[in-house]
Motif scaffolding. Structure first.
Motif, PDB file in Angstrom:
ATOM      1  N   LEU A 334       0.824  -1.212   0.000  1.00  0.00           N
ATOM      2  CA  LEU A 334       0.000   0.000   0.000  1.00  0.00           C
ATOM      3  C   LEU A 334       0.860   1.265   0.000  1.00  0.00           C
ATOM      4  CD1 LEU A 334      -2.641  -1.204   2.630  1.00  0.00           C
ATOM      5  CD2 LEU A 334      -2.954  -1.065   0.147  1.00  0.00           C
ATOM      6  N   VAL A 335       2.161   1.083  -0.214  1.00  0.00           N
ATOM      7  CA  VAL A 335       3.108   2.214  -0.235  1.00  0.00           C
ATOM      8  C   VAL A 335       3.702   2.318  -1.645  1.00  0.00           C
ATOM      9  CG1 VAL A 335       5.182   3.207   0.800  1.00  0.00           C
ATOM     10  CG2 VAL A 335       3.636   1.818   2.209  1.00  0.00           C
ATOM     11  N   PRO A 336       3.113   3.119  -2.516  1.00  0.00           N
ATOM     12  CA  PRO A 336       3.584   3.205  -3.907  1.00  0.00           C
ATOM     13  C   PRO A 336       5.054   3.595  -4.033  1.00  0.00           C
ATOM     14  CG  PRO A 336       1.455   4.284  -3.662  1.00  0.00           C
ATOM     15  CD  PRO A 336       1.921   3.946  -2.282  1.00  0.00           C
ATOM     16  N   GLU A 337       5.577   4.342  -3.072  1.00  0.00           N
ATOM     17  CA  GLU A 337       6.988   4.743  -3.104  1.00  0.00           C
ATOM     18  C   GLU A 337       7.932   3.551  -2.985  1.00  0.00           C
ATOM     19  OE1 GLU A 337       8.319   8.360  -0.679  1.00  0.00           O
ATOM     20  OE2 GLU A 337       6.307   7.942   0.071  1.00  0.00           O
ATOM     21  N   ALA A 338       7.451   2.463  -2.365  1.00  0.00           N
ATOM     22  CA  ALA A 338       8.346   1.356  -2.013  1.00  0.00           C
ATOM     23  C   ALA A 338       8.192   0.130  -2.899  1.00  0.00           C
ATOM     24  CB  ALA A 338       8.121   0.955  -0.554  1.00  0.00           C
ATOM     25  N   THR A 339       7.022  -0.066  -3.491  1.00  0.00           N
ATOM     26  CA  THR A 339       6.760  -1.314  -4.216  1.00  0.00           C
ATOM     27  C   THR A 339       6.076  -1.053  -5.552  1.00  0.00           C
ATOM     28  OG1 THR A 339       4.682  -1.551  -2.969  1.00  0.00           O
ATOM     29  CG2 THR A 339       6.605  -2.754  -2.139  1.00  0.00           C
ATOM     30  N   ASN A 340       6.062  -2.088  -6.395  1.00  0.00           N
ATOM     31  CA  ASN A 340       5.395  -2.007  -7.699  1.00  0.00           C
ATOM     32  C   ASN A 340       3.989  -2.589  -7.609  1.00  0.00           C
ATOM     33  OD1 ASN A 340       7.494  -0.938  -9.418  1.00  0.00           O
ATOM     34  ND2 ASN A 340       8.540  -2.898  -9.189  1.00  0.00           N
ATOM     35  N   VAL A 341       3.004  -1.755  -7.438  1.00  0.00           N
ATOM     36  CA  VAL A 341       1.603  -2.185  -7.512  1.00  0.00           C
ATOM     37  C   VAL A 341       0.914  -1.270  -8.514  1.00  0.00           C
ATOM     38  CG1 VAL A 341      -0.538  -2.649  -6.257  1.00  0.00           C
ATOM     39  CG2 VAL A 341       1.652  -2.894  -5.084  1.00  0.00           C
ATOM     40  N   ASP A 342       0.340  -1.859  -9.548  1.00  0.00           N
ATOM     41  CA  ASP A 342      -0.331  -1.045 -10.563  1.00  0.00           C
ATOM     42  C   ASP A 342      -1.522  -0.322  -9.948  1.00  0.00           C
ATOM     43  OD1 ASP A 342      -2.967  -2.869 -11.592  1.00  0.00           O
ATOM     44  OD2 ASP A 342      -1.331  -3.955 -10.612  1.00  0.00           O
ATOM     45  N   GLU A 343      -1.942   0.751 -10.565  1.00  0.00           N
ATOM     46  CA  GLU A 343      -2.957   1.637  -9.980  1.00  0.00           C
ATOM     47  C   GLU A 343      -4.288   0.916  -9.735  1.00  0.00           C
ATOM     48  OE1 GLU A 343      -4.009   4.720  -7.952  1.00  0.00           O
ATOM     49  OE2 GLU A 343      -2.032   4.621  -8.884  1.00  0.00           O
ATOM     50  N   GLU A 344      -4.711   0.066 -10.682  1.00  0.00           N
ATOM     51  CA  GLU A 344      -5.989  -0.640 -10.513  1.00  0.00           C
ATOM     52  C   GLU A 344      -5.940  -1.569  -9.308  1.00  0.00           C
ATOM     53  OE1 GLU A 344      -9.131  -3.527 -12.978  1.00  0.00           O
ATOM     54  OE2 GLU A 344      -7.240  -2.913 -13.918  1.00  0.00           O
ATOM     55  N   THR A 345      -4.872  -2.341  -9.190  1.00  0.00           N
ATOM     56  CA  THR A 345      -4.745  -3.268  -8.066  1.00  0.00           C
ATOM     57  C   THR A 345      -4.609  -2.506  -6.754  1.00  0.00           C
ATOM     58  OG1 THR A 345      -3.687  -4.902  -9.504  1.00  0.00           O
ATOM     59  CG2 THR A 345      -3.398  -5.195  -7.135  1.00  0.00           C
ATOM     60  N   LEU A 346      -3.895  -1.393  -6.778  1.00  0.00           N
ATOM     61  CA  LEU A 346      -3.727  -0.588  -5.566  1.00  0.00           C
ATOM     62  C   LEU A 346      -5.068  -0.067  -5.056  1.00  0.00           C
ATOM     63  CD1 LEU A 346      -1.718   0.654  -3.571  1.00  0.00           C
ATOM     64  CD2 LEU A 346      -1.454   2.585  -5.128  1.00  0.00           C
ATOM     65  N   GLU A 347      -5.911   0.380  -5.975  1.00  0.00           N
ATOM     66  CA  GLU A 347      -7.250   0.853  -5.583  1.00  0.00           C
ATOM     67  C   GLU A 347      -8.069  -0.279  -4.969  1.00  0.00           C
ATOM     68  OE1 GLU A 347      -8.638   3.780  -5.468  1.00  0.00           O
ATOM     69  OE2 GLU A 347      -6.951   4.874  -6.321  1.00  0.00           O
ATOM     70  N   LEU A 348      -7.977  -1.467  -5.595  1.00  0.00           N
ATOM     71  CA  LEU A 348      -8.725  -2.620  -5.087  1.00  0.00           C
ATOM     72  C   LEU A 348      -8.223  -3.028  -3.706  1.00  0.00           C
ATOM     73  CD1 LEU A 348      -8.803  -4.713  -8.392  1.00  0.00           C
ATOM     74  CD2 LEU A 348     -10.801  -3.705  -7.258  1.00  0.00           C
ATOM     75  N   LEU A 349      -6.915  -3.015  -3.510  1.00  0.00           N
ATOM     76  CA  LEU A 349      -6.331  -3.368  -2.211  1.00  0.00           C
ATOM     77  C   LEU A 349      -6.707  -2.358  -1.140  1.00  0.00           C
ATOM     78  CD1 LEU A 349      -2.599  -4.457  -2.728  1.00  0.00           C
ATOM     79  CD2 LEU A 349      -4.506  -5.893  -2.002  1.00  0.00           C
ATOM     80  N   ALA A 350      -6.645  -1.091  -1.502  1.00  0.00           N
ATOM     81  CA  ALA A 350      -6.865  -0.018  -0.532  1.00  0.00           C
ATOM     82  C   ALA A 350      -8.280  -0.012   0.026  1.00  0.00           C
ATOM     83  CB  ALA A 350      -6.542   1.326  -1.172  1.00  0.00           C
ATOM     84  N   THR A 351      -9.225  -0.574  -0.729  1.00  0.00           N
ATOM     85  CA  THR A 351     -10.628  -0.563  -0.302  1.00  0.00           C
ATOM     86  C   THR A 351     -11.156  -1.961   0.027  1.00  0.00           C
ATOM     87  OG1 THR A 351     -11.289  -0.671  -2.633  1.00  0.00           O
ATOM     88  CG2 THR A 351     -11.148   1.516  -1.631  1.00  0.00           C
ATOM     89  N   ALA A 352     -10.267  -2.938   0.076  1.00  0.00           N
ATOM     90  CA  ALA A 352     -10.683  -4.332   0.304  1.00  0.00           C
ATOM     91  C   ALA A 352     -11.089  -4.566   1.757  1.00  0.00           C
ATOM     92  CB  ALA A 352      -9.543  -5.276  -0.073  1.00  0.00           C
ATOM     93  N   CYS A 353     -11.858  -5.629   1.959  1.00  0.00           N
ATOM     94  CA  CYS A 353     -12.236  -6.018   3.323  1.00  0.00           C
ATOM     95  C   CYS A 353     -11.633  -7.382   3.649  1.00  0.00           C
ATOM     96  CB  CYS A 353     -13.748  -6.043   3.486  1.00  0.00           C
ATOM     97  SG  CYS A 353     -14.576  -7.268   2.444  1.00  0.00           S
TER      98      CYS A 353
END
Length: 595
Positions: A334-353
């Protein structure tokens, strides 16, 4: 060591260039060196970004795989060294990367104390002297590499030496300029472990220091000792045991037979010196034959990772179990500065339960795999099934191990294998419900080679035409308690207790979390074998339950010692243990009935 935590390996692509992003701040991280195709693409990306000429390493070259890995690691080291030198030339003014380096440090760091002292002084001569001391004592984070011992496909002869995937990866690291550690994970591979002997960098100098060291990622004491003895007899010292929770971690989940993290850490704590003595006796004899004599055992560290979520937990683990470091993995997705997560997956992760994360059978290796139900890889898998074309095209073939239908090994996630397996299933004339269950088991497998590499291509805009955009991601279940996207400063501040990034979900203690995962795992296992509970399986279940009970009893005794938490917290933990214990006891009639 500047920091008391490291960032473990995160899939293939997620941490493939993390050192470029965090090493200059003193933060160590782990790069996967399994996929040489991904590594070559990332080398091209960074070479061209530096406006330098990229010279590809052709697959027809002798030892091309190890050469690609060596070239990439050398480039990463060069970039990090340049970043660090640039950082050290900056002023100590607010807003500079140099200032950020020190602000990120934990308050317990002697270097941080000296920094604060420097900032409080008025005398220019004193300030200048302290600043020079600070610059001299700064350290880069380590560029560590990971080799998963089970990913070990054999490759054709090159220069008379037949190197498997893991051996060529080791050779690539061993021949690089990096002075760091290789993290060996996923159990013992005698062929790989024996190959370490071939490289002098793994031998100590006269002071017991190593150019390249070995870290074993382990999930219990017994297997750790067996592996370390094997290596010691060959003159290879284990510089660190990186203990990982069996189920409360990302990636593949190597479930122990009910051995829980707390009791495992306790065993390491109690037996560490005894283990060092035993290993050193074997090791000193082995290296004496190589012409090296030491007067004392080299340093051996113990660290832990998997499911840590708060500074209180982090500090308790460090202090109570006398650890050298902790690992924080999945939250850094969840830290874009540190890892490679594409924007779509990052959005899905950030709002996941919480329910979006689960332990699956998705891995072609046949090992339980932490999965994310909302991933684009899962979406693609279901779409292919709906179209009557289950399975994936198999390009990289790193996980091609199955010879059930073919002479040459193929991958169980491949379209070829799944079509053959489904045809076999259709010929059995099974009951529709049983057929569907078995069909789901076949088609649950996903292509990890492509899915775990895609996020680096997407984030860095280097995806080629016709390449799949589907992303597989394998965070540990602990990520469910973090919601949103965070800066590097925020996540580091969370780890050190200066900030709380947890969401409003009621998060149990990490030991309770892991225990819950194990009980659920056992319940599913028992349910799966209800119709055919063999004596062997019954004994396995019985032993598993006994170990979980041992763990529960241990935690009951441990709770009063968690003094950095409130009485309310401790009572809640005891109540949760009681509920889990009752669930465990309820498994008795089911198992006994089947026995």
């Amino acid at each position: 060591m500047s920091h008391t935590f490291h960032i473990p390996v995160l899939g293939l692509a997620y941490s493939v260039d993390t050192p470029v992003k965090v090493a200059r701040y003193g933060i160590s991280s782990v790069v996967s060196i399994v996929d040489d195709m991904l590594i070559e693409r990332m080398r091209q990306f960074y070479t061209e970004k530096r406006k330098e000429t990229f010279v590809p390493i052709n697959p027809k070259e002798v030892d091309f795989r190890s050469k690609r890995i060596t070239a990439y690691l050398n480039l990463i080291k060069k970039i990090v060294d340049e970043q660090f030198d640039t950082l050290k030339k900056q002023s100590f003014d607010d807003g500079t990367d140099l200032n950020r380096y020190f602000k990120l440090l934990p308050d317990t760091s002697p270097l941080k104390s000296k920094y604060e002292q420097m900032r409080s002084k008025q005398d220019r001569i004193v300030v200048s002297a302290l600043q020079q001391e600070l610059l001299n004592e700064m350290q880069k984070g380590e560029i560590q590499v990971n080799i998963m011992a089970k990913v070990d496909r054999m490759n054709p002869d090159t220069n008379g030496e037949q190197l498997s995937d893991s051996l060529s990866a080791l050779k690539g690291f061993a021949e690089s300029d990096i002075n760091s550690a290789v993290v060996l994970s996923a159990g013992m591979n005698p062929r790989l472990y024996g190959y370490l002997e071939n490289f002098a960098d793994f031998l100590p100098d006269q002071w017991g220091k190593f150019k390249k060291s070995v870290i074993l990622k382990v999930s219990d004491f017994r297997s750790a000792l067996i592996q370390a003895k094997f290596l010691a007899k060959k003159g290879i010292w284990v510089s660190e045991f990186r203990i990982e929770s069996g189920l409360n971690c990302g990636g593949h989940a190597f479930a122990t037979e009910g051995y829980l993290l707390g009791p495992i850490l306790e065993e390491f704590k109690l037996k560490k010196q005894e283990m060092i003595n035993e290993l050193y006796e074997m090791y000193s004899k082995a290296i004496l034959e190589k012409g090296i004599q030491l007067t004392q055992a080299p340093q051996m560290k113990i660290s832990v990772q998997g499911g840590i979520g708060t500074a209180h937990e982090n500090n308790f683990l460090m202090e109570h179990y006398q650890l050298d470091a902790t690992g924080w993995g999945s939250p850094f997705l969840l830290v874009p500065e540190a890892t490679n997560v594409d924007e779509e997956t990052l959005e899905l992760l950030a709002t996941a339960c919480k329910n979006d994360f689960y332990i699956s059978s998705s891995s072609p290796l046949g090992i339980p795999f932490n999965n994310f139900s909302k991933s684009t890889s899962e979406k693609q898998r279901l779409e292919r099934i709906a179209k009557g074309r289950p399975g994936s095209p198999c390009v990289k073939k790193y996980l091609s191990t199955n010879t059930e239908f073919t002479e040459q090994p193929i991958c169980t996630a491949s379209r070829e294998y799944q079509n053959l397996k489904i045809k076999q299933l259709e010929a059995e004339g099974l009951d529709p419900e049983i057929f569907q269950t078995k069909f789901n088991e076949i088609t649950e497998k996903i292509c990890l080679c492509e899915g775990l590499a895609a996020p680096a291509y997407l984030k860095n805009d280097i995806l080629k035409p016709k390449e799949s955009r589907a992303v597989a991601i394998c965070p540990g279940p602990n990520i469910a308690y973090f919601s949103g996207k965070f800066s590097l400063d925020e996540m580091v501040s969370h780890i050190y207790g200066k900030l709380n990034l947890l969401n409003d979900n009621d998060r149990p203690n990490l030991f309770v979390n892991e225990l819950n995962l194990y009980v659920e795992y056992l319940k599913k296992d028992v349910s799966k074998h209800l119709q055919e509970m063999s004596d062997k399986k019954a004994k396995y279940v019985s032993k598993f339950k006994e170990q979980l009970q041992v763990g529960i009893d241990y935690y009951k005794q441990l709770v009063p010692k968690i003094t950095n938490q409130t009485e309310v917290y401790r009572k809640k933990m005891l109540n949760e243990l009681k509920v889990i214990e009752e669930q465990l006891q309820q498994l008795n009639p089911v198992v006994n009935q089947e026995i």
